[in-house]
Design a protein around this motif. Structure first.
Motif, PDB file in Angstrom:
ATOM      1  N   VAL B   4       0.870  -1.180   0.000  1.00  0.00           N
ATOM      2  CA  VAL B   4       0.000   0.000   0.000  1.00  0.00           C
ATOM      3  C   VAL B   4       0.906   1.229   0.000  1.00  0.00           C
ATOM      4  O   VAL B   4       1.720   1.392   0.901  1.00  0.00           O
ATOM      5  N   TYR B  35      -7.974   6.778   7.247  1.00  0.00           N
ATOM      6  CA  TYR B  35      -7.940   7.037   8.677  1.00  0.00           C
ATOM      7  C   TYR B  35      -7.230   8.370   8.922  1.00  0.00           C
ATOM      8  O   TYR B  35      -6.320   8.748   8.194  1.00  0.00           O
ATOM      9  N   LEU B  45     -11.439   6.333  11.962  1.00  0.00           N
ATOM     10  CA  LEU B  45     -11.850   5.926  10.622  1.00  0.00           C
ATOM     11  C   LEU B  45     -12.656   7.055   9.990  1.00  0.00           C
ATOM     12  O   LEU B  45     -13.576   7.596  10.607  1.00  0.00           O
ATOM     13  N   GLU B  56     -19.070   3.560   4.139  1.00  0.00           N
ATOM     14  CA  GLU B  56     -19.086   4.162   5.462  1.00  0.00           C
ATOM     15  C   GLU B  56     -18.483   5.563   5.396  1.00  0.00           C
ATOM     16  O   GLU B  56     -17.457   5.778   4.758  1.00  0.00           O
ATOM     17  N   ASN B  58     -17.830   8.358   8.406  1.00  0.00           N
ATOM     18  CA  ASN B  58     -17.963   8.586   9.845  1.00  0.00           C
ATOM     19  C   ASN B  58     -18.096  10.060  10.189  1.00  0.00           C
ATOM     20  O   ASN B  58     -17.263  10.619  10.886  1.00  0.00           O
ATOM     21  N   TRP B  97     -14.406  -5.905   2.483  1.00  0.00           N
ATOM     22  CA  TRP B  97     -14.801  -4.932   3.508  1.00  0.00           C
ATOM     23  C   TRP B  97     -14.935  -5.615   4.859  1.00  0.00           C
ATOM     24  O   TRP B  97     -14.518  -5.092   5.871  1.00  0.00           O
ATOM     25  N   ARG B  98     -15.445  -6.800   4.882  1.00  0.00           N
ATOM     26  CA  ARG B  98     -15.673  -7.478   6.144  1.00  0.00           C
ATOM     27  C   ARG B  98     -14.516  -8.408   6.525  1.00  0.00           C
ATOM     28  O   ARG B  98     -14.612  -9.136   7.489  1.00  0.00           O
ATOM     29  N   GLU B  99     -13.448  -8.362   5.768  1.00  0.00           N
ATOM     30  CA  GLU B  99     -12.216  -9.070   6.124  1.00  0.00           C
ATOM     31  C   GLU B  99     -11.570  -8.347   7.299  1.00  0.00           C
ATOM     32  O   GLU B  99     -11.471  -7.132   7.311  1.00  0.00           O
ATOM     33  N   ASN B 100     -11.138  -9.109   8.271  1.00  0.00           N
ATOM     34  CA  ASN B 100     -10.760  -8.429   9.509  1.00  0.00           C
ATOM     35  C   ASN B 100      -9.365  -7.837   9.521  1.00  0.00           C
ATOM     36  O   ASN B 100      -9.076  -6.982  10.339  1.00  0.00           O
ATOM     37  N   THR B 101      -8.486  -8.255   8.610  1.00  0.00           N
ATOM     38  CA  THR B 101      -7.111  -7.760   8.659  1.00  0.00           C
ATOM     39  C   THR B 101      -6.896  -6.674   7.616  1.00  0.00           C
ATOM     40  O   THR B 101      -7.108  -6.900   6.431  1.00  0.00           O
ATOM     41  N   GLN B 102      -6.483  -5.511   8.090  1.00  0.00           N
ATOM     42  CA  GLN B 102      -6.219  -4.384   7.206  1.00  0.00           C
ATOM     43  C   GLN B 102      -4.718  -4.146   7.114  1.00  0.00           C
ATOM     44  O   GLN B 102      -3.985  -4.311   8.091  1.00  0.00           O
ATOM     45  N   TYR B 103      -4.282  -3.742   5.944  1.00  0.00           N
ATOM     46  CA  TYR B 103      -2.882  -3.439   5.682  1.00  0.00           C
ATOM     47  C   TYR B 103      -2.775  -1.953   5.368  1.00  0.00           C
ATOM     48  O   TYR B 103      -3.509  -1.427   4.543  1.00  0.00           O
ATOM     49  N   PHE B 104      -1.827  -1.313   6.051  1.00  0.00           N
ATOM     50  CA  PHE B 104      -1.751   0.142   6.009  1.00  0.00           C
ATOM     51  C   PHE B 104      -0.631   0.641   5.107  1.00  0.00           C
ATOM     52  O   PHE B 104       0.412  -0.010   4.959  1.00  0.00           O
TER      53      PHE B 104
END
Lengths: 117, 113
Positions: B4, B35, B45, B56, B58, B97-104
């Motif tokens: 990323v 973020y 977020l 989404e 926020n 979107w609902r995958e729990n692991t995010q890469y920054f």
């Protein structure tokens, strides 16, 4: 709403020693994920370790391990044999496992870890 | 290598300027995130895109305008910002979107004068 608390803004450890970073969280859910992310001076957020709440066994990744106490809502990170490259901000994060409307990661405020040569 | 990338890494702008932040992910992911990281505050977020659709928002002020032209690219258009918008802006991606692991990504350090 879920909250994540990291009560140690700063920690330091001698190189090659072991350090534990604490994290507590508040939730009414029974199924969720917990993470530790590392943010070195380069500012990259790097995933360190992940724990599924339904698993009783503590996650381990090389020198990094967690102590997951579900009843106490505690999720501490232990770094063994600390190395200079471990110096960074460490963030604890929570994510619901119910996949409708609760997908976002909730982060703590971070703990700055300094490694003393 | 994170997969990323974000540009620019640093940005200084006046309150009347218009600028854009760019994020690109090389991981084949379908979800992307913006973020905001301010000093001594948890990451906040801002936006989530899944398959190029915003899923989404926020309660982010309209002076921040996201754009996702395809699943690999995410922009954050900035205009008439305030000094309190100065922060590190981080982009992340996940498989779904609902995958729990995010890469920054490495972030863009924004300073508003």
């Amino acid at each position: 709403a879920q909250t994540v608390t990291q009560s140690q803004p700063e920690m330091s450890v001698q190189e090659a020693e072991t350090v534990t970073l604490s994290c507590t969280y508040d939730t009414s859910e029974s199924d969720y994920y917990l993470f530790w992310y590392k943010q070195p001076p380069s500012r990259q957020m790097i995933l360190v370790i992940r724990q599924e709440a339904y698993k009783q066994q503590n996650a381990t990744e090389n020198r990094f391990s967690v102590n997951f106490q579900k009843a106490a809502k505690s999720f501490s990170l232990k770094i063994s044999d600390s190395q200079l490259g471990d110096a960074a901000m460490y963030f604890c994060a929570y994510r619901s496992a119910t996949n409708f409307g609760n997908e976002k990661l909730t982060f703590g405020t971070g703990t700055r870890l300094t490694i003393i040569p | 290598e994170t997969g990323v990338t974000q540009t620019p890494r640093h940005l200084v702008m006046g309150m009347t300027n218009k600028k854009s932040l760019k994020c690109e992910q090389h991981l084949g992911h379908n979800a992307m995130y913006w973020y905001k990281q301010s000093a001594k505050k948890p990451l906040e977020l801002m936006f989530v895109y899944s398959l190029e659709e915003r899923v989404e928002n926020n309660s982010v002020p309209s002076r921040f305008s996201p754009e996702c032209p395809n699943s690999s690219h995410l922009f954050l258009h900035l205009h008439t910002l305030q000094p309190e918008d100065s922060a590190l802006y981080l982009c992340a991606s996940s498989q779904e979107w609902r995958e729990n692991t995010q890469y920054f990504g490495p972030g863009t350090r924004l300073t508003v004068l």
